[in-house]
Design a protein around this motif. Structure first.
Motif, short mmCIF file in Angstrom:
data_model
loop_
_atom_site.label_atom_id
_atom_site.label_comp_id
_atom_site.label_asym_id
_atom_site.label_seq_id
_atom_site.Cartn_x
_atom_site.Cartn_y
_atom_site.Cartn_z
N ASN A 26 53.83 -67.93 11.56
CA ASN A 26 54.13 -66.73 10.77
C ASN A 26 53.35 -65.52 11.26
O ASN A 26 53.88 -64.42 11.36
CB ASN A 26 53.80 -66.97 9.29
CG ASN A 26 54.83 -67.84 8.60
OD1 ASN A 26 55.83 -68.24 9.19
ND2 ASN A 26 54.57 -68.16 7.35
N GLN B 172 59.03 -71.33 6.12
CA GLN B 172 58.02 -70.35 6.54
C GLN B 172 57.89 -69.25 5.50
O GLN B 172 56.78 -68.76 5.27
CB GLN B 172 58.39 -69.77 7.90
CG GLN B 172 58.10 -70.72 9.04
CD GLN B 172 58.41 -70.12 10.38
OE1 GLN B 172 59.43 -70.44 10.97
NE2 GLN B 172 57.55 -69.27 10.87
N ASP C 22 59.71 -68.26 14.74
CA ASP C 22 60.47 -69.17 13.88
C ASP C 22 60.16 -70.59 14.36
O ASP C 22 60.56 -71.01 15.44
CB ASP C 22 61.97 -68.89 14.00
CG ASP C 22 62.80 -69.76 13.05
OD1 ASP C 22 62.54 -70.98 12.97
OD2 ASP C 22 63.72 -69.22 12.42
N MET D 121 62.44 -65.61 9.99
CA MET D 121 61.59 -66.60 9.33
C MET D 121 62.48 -67.51 8.49
O MET D 121 63.30 -67.04 7.72
CB MET D 121 60.56 -65.87 8.46
CG MET D 121 59.59 -66.77 7.77
SD MET D 121 58.38 -65.91 6.74
CE MET D 121 57.56 -64.86 7.91
N ASP E 39 54.53 -68.07 3.74
CA ASP E 39 54.16 -66.66 3.81
C ASP E 39 53.88 -66.09 2.42
O ASP E 39 52.88 -65.39 2.22
CB ASP E 39 55.28 -65.88 4.50
CG ASP E 39 54.90 -64.44 4.78
OD1 ASP E 39 53.92 -64.21 5.52
OD2 ASP E 39 55.59 -63.53 4.26
N TYR F 248 46.64 -63.69 5.67
CA TYR F 248 46.38 -64.60 6.79
C TYR F 248 44.96 -64.44 7.30
O TYR F 248 44.41 -63.36 7.31
CB TYR F 248 47.39 -64.36 7.92
CG TYR F 248 48.76 -64.86 7.57
CD1 TYR F 248 49.11 -66.18 7.77
CD2 TYR F 248 49.71 -64.01 7.02
CE1 TYR F 248 50.36 -66.66 7.43
CE2 TYR F 248 50.96 -64.46 6.67
CZ TYR F 248 51.29 -65.79 6.88
OH TYR F 248 52.53 -66.26 6.54
N THR G 21 52.31 -73.64 10.57
CA THR G 21 53.24 -72.62 10.07
C THR G 21 52.54 -71.28 9.86
O THR G 21 53.11 -70.23 10.14
CB THR G 21 53.91 -73.09 8.76
OG1 THR G 21 54.62 -74.31 9.03
CG2 THR G 21 54.88 -72.07 8.22
N CYS G 22 51.30 -71.31 9.41
CA CYS G 22 50.54 -70.07 9.26
C CYS G 22 50.41 -69.35 10.60
O CYS G 22 50.59 -68.13 10.69
CB CYS G 22 49.16 -70.34 8.67
SG CYS G 22 49.19 -70.77 6.91
#
Length: 104
Positions: free
Chosen positions: A70, A5, A75, A1, A9, A18, A66-67
């Motif tokens: 993750n 990120q 990546d 990551m 996170d 999440y 990005t969520c």
């Protein structure tokens, strides 16, 4: 990551974790819709243009994307680099051909 990120996170976990995958997808689609509205403004189709709002909407799309990355352990910068290379190879003549058609 990567570093960006990791920041997302950390915030997501701080806020409770999440969402489910399809909830995150729905959030991404919503943000892309808001980006589309902002682009219409920037291009003078509707409303008043605001570079700051465009920047905000781009950031929101990147956050939602990005969520998802993750959640699945992807990546996102590596994925982007691979896509850039894919387009470089696959489409190397495409832009040139399109430019020639437009000039005719």
């Amino acid at each position: 990551m990567n570093e960006h990120q990791a920041k997302v996170d950390e915030l997501v976990k701080e806020l409770g974790g999440y969402w489910k995958p399809f909830e995150m997808l729905a959030a991404l689609v919503e943000e892309v819709g808001e980006l589309a509205d902002e682009l219409l403004k920037v291009e003078g189709v509707k409303g008043e243009r605001s570079p700051e709002h465009l920047k905000e909407e781009l950031g929101d799309v990147l956050f939602a994307l990005t969520c998802i990355a993750n959640y699945y352990g992807v990546d996102i910068l590596e994925a982007l680099a691979e896509s850039v290379e894919k387009y470089r190879i696959r489409d190397k003549n495409r832009w040139e051909e399109r430019h020639q058609v437009v000039q005719r």
